[in-house]
Motif scaffolding. Structure first.
Motif, PDB file in Angstrom:
ATOM      1  N   ARG A  27       0.857  -1.191   0.000  1.00  0.00           N
ATOM      2  CA  ARG A  27       0.000   0.000   0.000  1.00  0.00           C
ATOM      3  C   ARG A  27       0.884   1.230   0.000  1.00  0.00           C
ATOM      4  O   ARG A  27       2.058   1.160   0.379  1.00  0.00           O
ATOM      5  CB  ARG A  27      -0.900   0.026   1.232  1.00  0.00           C
ATOM      6  CG  ARG A  27      -0.153  -0.029   2.536  1.00  0.00           C
ATOM      7  CD  ARG A  27      -1.118  -0.014   3.702  1.00  0.00           C
ATOM      8  NE  ARG A  27      -0.542  -0.497   4.930  1.00  0.00           N
ATOM      9  CZ  ARG A  27       0.188   0.214   5.768  1.00  0.00           C
ATOM     10  NH1 ARG A  27       0.465   1.478   5.478  1.00  0.00           N
ATOM     11  NH2 ARG A  27       0.669  -0.309   6.868  1.00  0.00           N
ATOM     12  N   PHE A 192      -5.067   1.118   8.429  1.00  0.00           N
ATOM     13  CA  PHE A 192      -4.617  -0.243   8.162  1.00  0.00           C
ATOM     14  C   PHE A 192      -4.153  -0.863   9.470  1.00  0.00           C
ATOM     15  O   PHE A 192      -3.373  -0.256  10.209  1.00  0.00           O
ATOM     16  CB  PHE A 192      -3.463  -0.232   7.149  1.00  0.00           C
ATOM     17  CG  PHE A 192      -3.882   0.260   5.797  1.00  0.00           C
ATOM     18  CD1 PHE A 192      -4.419  -0.605   4.856  1.00  0.00           C
ATOM     19  CD2 PHE A 192      -3.762   1.603   5.475  1.00  0.00           C
ATOM     20  CE1 PHE A 192      -4.817  -0.144   3.621  1.00  0.00           C
ATOM     21  CE2 PHE A 192      -4.155   2.074   4.233  1.00  0.00           C
ATOM     22  CZ  PHE A 192      -4.686   1.199   3.302  1.00  0.00           C
ATOM     23  N   LEU A 217      -5.887  -6.420   1.669  1.00  0.00           N
ATOM     24  CA  LEU A 217      -5.556  -5.757   2.939  1.00  0.00           C
ATOM     25  C   LEU A 217      -6.825  -5.298   3.652  1.00  0.00           C
ATOM     26  O   LEU A 217      -7.668  -4.612   3.062  1.00  0.00           O
ATOM     27  CB  LEU A 217      -4.672  -4.536   2.703  1.00  0.00           C
ATOM     28  CG  LEU A 217      -3.239  -4.758   2.230  1.00  0.00           C
ATOM     29  CD1 LEU A 217      -2.505  -3.423   2.168  1.00  0.00           C
ATOM     30  CD2 LEU A 217      -2.514  -5.711   3.164  1.00  0.00           C
ATOM     31  N   HIS A 219      -8.875  -2.890   5.803  1.00  0.00           N
ATOM     32  CA  HIS A 219      -8.776  -1.442   6.005  1.00  0.00           C
ATOM     33  C   HIS A 219     -10.123  -0.908   6.465  1.00  0.00           C
ATOM     34  O   HIS A 219     -11.127  -1.625   6.457  1.00  0.00           O
ATOM     35  CB  HIS A 219      -8.321  -0.758   4.714  1.00  0.00           C
ATOM     36  CG  HIS A 219      -9.259  -0.951   3.564  1.00  0.00           C
ATOM     37  ND1 HIS A 219      -9.317  -2.129   2.842  1.00  0.00           N
ATOM     38  CD2 HIS A 219     -10.192  -0.134   3.033  1.00  0.00           C
ATOM     39  CE1 HIS A 219     -10.229  -2.022   1.909  1.00  0.00           C
ATOM     40  NE2 HIS A 219     -10.796  -0.820   1.998  1.00  0.00           N
TER      41      HIS A 219
END
Lengths: 241, 275
Positions: A27, A192, A217, A219
């Motif tokens: 990211r 995150f 991911l 988030h």
């Protein structure tokens, strides 16, 4: 409202540096991603010439949507219901509440705003943008993208979730931040998690910055505090095979 | 509802005196062994987090007291002034009263530093009224002043000497928050948060957030039962807004400490010896 030139990436982006940053954590947050006049025009159109609907869900199931026409007619009681429903499962995974607007379905497509939104849709599906994404993410299979405008106001949030639902070709996500100014203590940060459940980093939605992250991911967008002085504007989308 | 502007005489932030009643609360025997990792993180980022810091019974006893027996008042800052609603008044507040207090705090937060939270309302004078050993604050202060906890803080931070300046026992509920700040004591260098919240979801907010040079949040700790967060007050930190859908309260003992490094201790010793 200014009518500006073509939407283009800023010419000051250091692709090698961005690639290295993305490789570390899957990211990154890119500052000054578009030409400044393009980002300014997008923000002004979003602030003034947009028909916001609302998307809400108390958890992973039960997502609801009210179109701009319906949402505009909500009375106070219906607005309270919107919050009550979104909050009813205690901020469970995938719970959310925010205002949304489909750039590609803008009904007044002949207006300047409509023309500019159409140009943005074209831009995020264009080879220069997709090549830029592939270069910094290493995701060579990315071939197209989606786009939706979002507005978070006081009490709005998006609880922890992952964007990839499996088998849908969703490789990464992007969020183009378009609020003129944002203070970290207003909430609304893109968070995150670390493996231990604490927050590793929370991206501040600075004007004309773009976060790109792997769709695997987890988030969240933190709740916007009642003392936030502006709405949080962004355009978000999926980067797809 | 009666509320008052707080000054040092009635401020529920304790002036730290020597309230040695009994020693009930202890640091876990193995906590010290975990400080090297915490020190690395503190050196790198200016803050650190240690889990399982008290022995289990101490942490559970403290939490039970906070949950069941403590008297909470409301404390808010409207920029320049700190306002307090004592427990006797706070327990009678209507929802309209609470909305009014929230409006004051939220308006202030748009302009600058502000907070709203519950605190245990207790001055040194009222503490004396409790039977010896019957009040938890005194042994809690004993714990915070104890050699074992101070040694742990020294091991993590690298300072050679620390001294407790202020303690507050806080409860954050939905709608509560504290904007970024560097602590209220001019001589304080370190902040320490002993968290006693048994269960918390990160999406509820109430995170202890640390900002970086650019004003962004580069780390945030969610409330975690029996954990200690140690941080330098040179960098702003705050508690993010607690969401209306949070289904628990956040319990924390918050301390500010003075601290000296080797050079300062040596120069202080030199001054003493020359006198």
């Amino acid at each position: 409202m200014p009518f500006v030139a073509r939407i283009e990436l800023s010419d000051s982006l250091d692709v090698d540096c961005l690639r290295a940053s993305f490789a570390r954590k899957g990211r990154l947050l890119i500052g000054q991603v578009l030409r400044q006049d393009c980002a300014t025009a997008l923000r002004e159109y979003l602030e003034s010439d947009t028909e916001w609907g609302i998307s809400l869900a108390p958890n992973a199931r039960g997502r609801r949507f009210a179109s701009a026409v319906t949402y505009r007619g909500f009375n106070r009681s219906q607005m309270r219901d919107v919050f009550d429903i979104a909050y009813s499962d205690g901020g469970a995974q995938y719970a959310h509440l925010y205002e949304t607007f489909s750039l590609s379905n803008y009904r007044n497509g002949s207006s300047r705003a409509g023309q500019y939104y159409a140009q943005f849709c074209e831009f995020v599906r264009s080879e220069p943008f997709l090549r830029f994404v592939r270069q910094i993410t290493g995701l060579e299979s990315v071939r197209t993208s989606t786009m939706v405008a979002c507005r978070y106001r006081a009490g709005h949030f998006y609880a922890s979730h992952v964007d990839a639902t499996g088998g849908d070709g969703h490789r990464a996500s992007y969020i183009l931040n378009l609020s003129d100014y944002w203070d970290a203590q207003w909430g609304g940060l893109l968070r995150f998690k670390r493996e231990d459940g604490h927050i590793d980093e929370a991206y501040l939605p600075r004007f004309n910055s773009m976060s790109i992250f792997l769709s695997s991911l987890e988030h969240a967008v933190g709740i916007v505090a009642p003392y936030a002085q502006h709405a949080r504007y962004s355009i978000a989308g999926d980067l797809l095979e | 509802v009666r509320y008052c502007e707080l000054n040092s005489a009635v401020n529920p932030v304790y002036a730290i005196n020597d309230h040695r009643v009994q020693r009930n609360f202890r640091v876990r025997a193995d906590a010290m062994a975990r400080t090297p990792t915490a020190k690395t993180e503190f050196d790198r980022r200016g803050h650190s987090h240690i889990r399982n810091v008290l022995n289990g019974e101490s942490a559970r006893a403290l939490y039970r007291w906070l949950r069941d027996d403590a008297s909470w008042g409301l404390k808010l800052c409207n920029g320049e002034r700190v306002l307090g609603v004592p427990p006797s008044e706070y327990s009678r507040c209507t929802s309209s009263d609470l909305r009014g207090f929230a409006d004051i705090a939220y308006t202030a937060a748009r302009l600058g530093f502000a907070f709203m939270r519950e605190e245990i309302w207790c001055s040194s004078a009222t503490m004396q009224g409790y039977p010896e050993g019957g009040h938890v604050v005194a042994p809690l202060l004993d714990l915070l002043n104890s050699d074992e906890l101070q040694k742990l803080i020294v091991a993590v931070t690298g300072y050679v000497s620390t001294r407790l300046l202020k303690v507050a026992i806080e409860r954050h509920k939905p709608g509560h928050f504290c904007t970024f700040n560097n602590g209220s004591s001019p001589s304080a260098r370190l902040g320490v948060r002993l968290d006693l919240t048994p269960a918390w979801q990160v999406d509820w907010g109430g995170l202890c957030e640390f900002t970086n040079f650019f004003g962004a949040v580069d780390a945030a700790y969610r409330p975690e039962f029996n954990s200690l967060t140690i941080y330098s007050l040179s960098r702003p930190q705050g508690i993010s807004f607690v969401a209306p859908f949070a289904r628990a309260a956040r319990y924390t003992v918050v301390c500010q400490l003075a601290a000296s490094n080797v050079d300062e201790v040596n120069s202080s010793d030199a001054v003493c010896s020359s006198n």
